[in-house]
Design a protein around this motif. Structure first.
Motif, short mmCIF file in Angstrom:
data_model
loop_
_atom_site.label_atom_id
_atom_site.label_comp_id
_atom_site.label_asym_id
_atom_site.label_seq_id
_atom_site.Cartn_x
_atom_site.Cartn_y
_atom_site.Cartn_z
N ILE A 65 -3.94 -3.36 6.99
CA ILE A 65 -4.57 -3.72 5.97
C ILE A 65 -4.79 -2.46 4.91
O ILE A 65 -4.93 -2.77 3.63
CB ILE A 65 -5.88 -4.43 6.18
N SER A 66 -4.99 -1.62 5.26
CA SER A 66 -5.02 -0.15 4.50
C SER A 66 -3.86 0.05 4.00
O SER A 66 -4.05 0.38 2.49
CB SER A 66 -5.72 0.85 5.32
N GLN B 286 -0.63 -9.31 -1.39
CA GLN B 286 -1.93 -9.83 -1.22
C GLN B 286 -2.07 -10.96 -0.47
O GLN B 286 -2.97 -11.04 0.40
CB GLN B 286 -2.43 -10.29 -2.62
N GLN C 155 -6.17 -10.12 7.06
CA GLN C 155 -7.70 -10.14 7.17
C GLN C 155 -8.25 -11.28 7.88
O GLN C 155 -9.10 -11.29 8.90
CB GLN C 155 -8.12 -10.14 5.67
N GLU D 253 -3.60 -2.33 0.99
CA GLU D 253 -4.26 -2.33 0.02
C GLU D 253 -3.71 -1.06 -0.98
O GLU D 253 -3.87 -1.29 -2.26
CB GLU D 253 -5.64 -2.03 0.45
N THR D 254 -3.07 0.06 -0.34
CA THR D 254 -2.65 1.04 -1.04
C THR D 254 -1.31 0.55 -1.89
O THR D 254 -1.52 1.08 -2.89
CB THR D 254 -2.33 2.20 -0.01
N GLN E 251 -0.03 -2.64 -8.97
CA GLN E 251 -0.89 -2.97 -9.96
C GLN E 251 -0.79 -1.95 -11.11
O GLN E 251 -0.91 -2.18 -12.26
CB GLN E 251 -2.18 -3.08 -9.41
N ILE F 29 -0.58 -2.32 -2.94
CA ILE F 29 -1.27 -3.25 -3.87
C ILE F 29 -1.63 -2.73 -5.28
O ILE F 29 -1.57 -2.78 -6.20
CB ILE F 29 -2.04 -4.31 -3.58
N THR F 30 -2.37 -1.44 -4.92
CA THR F 30 -3.10 -0.72 -5.93
C THR F 30 -2.01 0.19 -6.67
O THR F 30 -1.98 0.16 -7.87
CB THR F 30 -4.01 0.40 -5.27
N LYS G 96 -1.91 -9.36 2.91
CA LYS G 96 -3.07 -8.91 3.33
C LYS G 96 -4.25 -9.81 3.70
O LYS G 96 -4.91 -9.72 4.68
CB LYS G 96 -3.89 -8.08 1.90
#
Length: 735
Positions: free
Chosen positions: A218-219, A357, A364, A222-223, A229, A225-226, A360
């Motif tokens: 998940i971490s 996402q 989650q 998130e990296t 984006q 995805i960032t 993720k």
């Protein structure tokens, strides 16, 4: 504000001592009876012998050595306050052990019947030695051999019973284990199956590692995805710029680029452009309706229709395409190509972000259910472990009880057997006698206080003062009969003493001299000369006080007259050995001369007897004649003393009291009670009598707690010493 101190009642030990002094005879009697009874009982008891043995209470050492069955027969308390020794003591005195003891030793009572269990238990004592695991067993009996036999038999039976109980416990435990083993084995299998099914249904391998990997993934997502984006924002900005430069929308850019590359479309477009150019030239030359212009317009319309048809075929849409977008320049084509590439990059980044996402969210969601799955797994594992532990424990215990069942070892062993006692242990006669003495003292004191509580009479000078609240003028000590007989005091049959000529050598003389002195100082205006002497009830010694007071007055050279105004129970003629044929009643009735009736008994001392007893004494006393006689007596004598009846039931004293200077009230402790005293006081108050004070008569000096008297007590026993000697001097002090 200062808080007031609480009222604390002071304990009057002197008061309690006085009670014991007054009631010593019944107290000593009770004490003597109880001590005698205790002594008789103590010496009537037969000697008894006590045999004693001891047993050690312990865990089974055999179990400790083998390591098996160590919990069987373990001695321990169930409560914090309980003691294992107390439990074993109860077992020693249990009914089965006592019954077997009676049967084995053939114990019988005097009638030849087996003794009662309660009788044996009463003489059997079992207690734990303080600070040890030793149980002390003792038995008391008249026969020393029997006492030792009973103790040893009880110990043997207790140990045998302990071994039997341990074996029975092992057998019972083995049956229980055999019954439980199949059930526990099935429970283990069921729990294993449940755990396996849970892991298969939830695709669980190692939940802890899966949870750790899920957090890491998940971490990472998130990296990514960032980062995606951020790239998407850059591409979007570039796309906006390209659209502005290429002047075309993203969705049309590819279409316009394709139209520019198709040769047939470009040829039609070229012909159309040439026809339009020629039409513009011809319109400048000709009128709109000219055939050349019309032909060119028709040609332009035909070419447009053809161009529109071909663009619709290419675009697949009915919308027309502007001519400027059909033929695009090389630079614009490059911008459109770059626009399309950037658009594709934008779409790719958007898709990538959506995919990341979704991944993720999936991780989650999985991470959220992992704790619950882990909790369920732990619970299933605990249940499985508990079932396995129970099963394994049962297998182990089965081996233990198999060993324990074959062991004939108990939790108790003999430390010392009972020996035949050589000396008696009881009864201790001194204890019974001492207990009887203690009980006698307590009951004697209770008897003394009980009798004193029942007795409602006034007992001390202090009580008389507090009750009457009159001035205390004199305290007359009580004199024993022996002291009276050894003095020159005459005693008449009525028991009232007459003071003789050696009056001053006797303690009573000083008491009456003090009374005379106190009367003298009562009034500072004029001397009191006539006195009425009375009491609350009879037998308080008012006549004695009147006689002795008159004699004390004559000792200082005064002329004194005693008038016996008690015409109910006269006594003065007995005191002075006079004839009572004529007296006061004759003066009141027959109008006789007083000189013919009054008799001189001693120098300066005159007595007027009561005379013949009239039927109504009060009528004679409450008359003008009596008032005149009183005035006559006061005129002729220095002091006149009227001996009147007691206040109880008569008003004679009140009538005479109103004719004299005042009344003296005689009070004798031990004779008058509270009820009579209160009645007398109320009567004196109601009739407005002038009470000069009270005279306490017959006081036991040795029993008075307060210092009303200061004198050598030997004076009460002997009057042979000189009055001038300091050791034998007499002084009566009135508080």
């Amino acid at each position: 504000m200062i808080d007031s101190l609480p009222n604390v009642e002071e304990i009057d030990f002197q008061k309690y001592l006085q009670i014991l002094q007054r009631r010593w005879l019944p107290a000593v009697g009770i004490f003597g009876v109880i001590v005698t009874a205790a002594s008789v009982y103590a010496f009537s008891l037969k000697p008894t012998y006590e045999a004693q043995g001891s047993v050690l209470i312990k865990s089974d050492n055999t179990y400790s050595l083998t390591g098996l069955g160590e919990n069987l027969g373990r001695i321990q308390a169930l409560t914090q306050e309980g003691s294992p020794l107390e439990t074993q003591a109860k077992i020693v005195t249990s009914v089965p052990v006592i019954q077997e003891t009676i049967k084995s030793l053939n114990l019988e009572d005097k009638e030849g019947k087996p003794i009662e269990i309660e009788a044996l238990v009463k003489k059997l004592k079992v207690k734990g030695a303080v600070g040890t695991d030793v149980l002390e067993i003792s038995y008391t009996d008249d026969d020393p051999k029997l006492a030792a036999q009973v103790v040893n038999k009880v110990i043997d039976l207790y140990i045998n019973r302990n071994v039997t109980d341990n074996q029975a416990e092992a057998i019972s435990a083995r049956k229980f284990i055999w019954k439980q083993l199949p059930e526990r084995e099935q429970a283990v299998k069921q729990e294993e199956l449940t755990l396996r099914k849970f892991k298969e249904d939830n695709k669980v391998l190692v939940l802890q590692e899966e949870a750790s990997n899920a957090v890491t993934t998940i971490s990472q997502l998130e990296t990514e995805i960032t980062k995606a984006q951020a790239d998407l924002v850059e591409v979007e900005r570039k796309l906006v710029n390209l659209r502005s430069q290429a002047k075309v929308q993203s969705e049309q850019a590819a279409t316009y680029a394709d139209l520019s590359q198709i040769k047939g479309t470009q040829d039609v477009l070229t012909q159309l452009q040439q026809a339009e150019s020629l039409l513009k030239v011809e319109k400048t030359r000709f009128q709109p309706g000219h055939p050349a212009v019309i032909n060119l317009e028709e040609k332009v319309a035909a070419l447009k229709g053809l161009l529109n048809e071909r663009t619709q075929q290419i675009t697949g849409s009915n919308k027309s395409v502007p001519e400027g977008n059909i033929q695009i320049g090389e630079l614009r084509q490059e911008l459109i190509g770059e626009l399309i590439s950037t658009e594709n990059q934008y779409n790719g980044l958007s898709a990538k972000i959506s995919q990341l996402q979704r991944a993720k969210v999936n991780y989650q969601q999985r991470a959220q259910i992992l704790p619950k799955l882990e909790q369920t797994q732990r619970e299933l594992e605990r249940r499985l472990k508990a079932a396995q532990t129970t099963y394994e424990t049962l297998l182990t215990k089965l081996q233990e009880v198999d060993v324990a069942q074959n062991q004939k070892v108990g939790n108790a062993r003999i430390i010392s057997s009972a020996l035949v006692p050589s000396k008696p242990s009881g009864p201790r006669r001194i204890i019974f006698i001492g207990a009887g003495a203690a009980a006698g003292i307590i009951l004697g004191i209770i008897t003394a206080f009980g009798l004193d509580l029942v007795d409602r009479s006034l007992k001390t000078v202090k009580e008389a003062k507090e009750l009457f609240k009159y001035t205390l003028l004199g305290v007359i000590p009580n004199v024993s009969k022996r002291a009276r007989n050894r003095s020159s005091l005459d005693v008449v049959e009525a028991g009232i003493p007459r003071i003789a000529t050696d009056f001053t050598h006797y303690p009573l003389g000083d008491a009456y001299q003090m009374l005379r002195a106190n009367l003298k100082f009562l009034s500072s205006d004029h001397e009191l000369r006539s006195f009425t002497i009375t009491s609350s009830i009879s037998k308080e010694g008012k006549s004695e006080v009147a006689a002795n007071l008159a004699l004390a007055m004559t000792q200082v050279g005064r002329k004194v007259l005693i008038v016996d105004a008690d015409m109910r129970h006269p006594i003065q003629h007995h005191i002075w050995y006079l004839n009572n044929n004529i007296g006061l009643s004759n003066l009141l009735v027959e109008q006789m001369e007083s000189d013919k009736v009054i008799q001189e008994v001693m120098p300066n001392l005159f007595v007027l007897p009561s005379g013949v007893l009239p039927p109504n004494p009060l009528a004679l006393l409450d008359s003008m004649r009596m008032s005149a006689l009183v005035d006559e007596f006061v005129r002729d004598y220095d002091f006149v003393i009227f001996d009147t009846p007691a206040l109880a039931g008569t008003a004679d004293a009140a009538v005479i009291g109103n004719l004299t200077d005042g009344t003296l009230l005689v009070v004798r402790p031990g004779v008058i009670d509270y009820a009579s005293a209160n009645a007398a006081k109320g009567f004196l108050t109601q009739t407005s009598q002038k009470v000069l004070g009270i005279v306490i008569n017959g006081v036991n000096v040795k029993r008075e707690p307060d210092s009303y008297f200061y004198y050598n007590l030997n004076n009460l026993e002997s009057t042979t010493a000189s009055k001038s000697a300091s050791n034998d001097s007499v002084l009566v002090k009135v508080k």
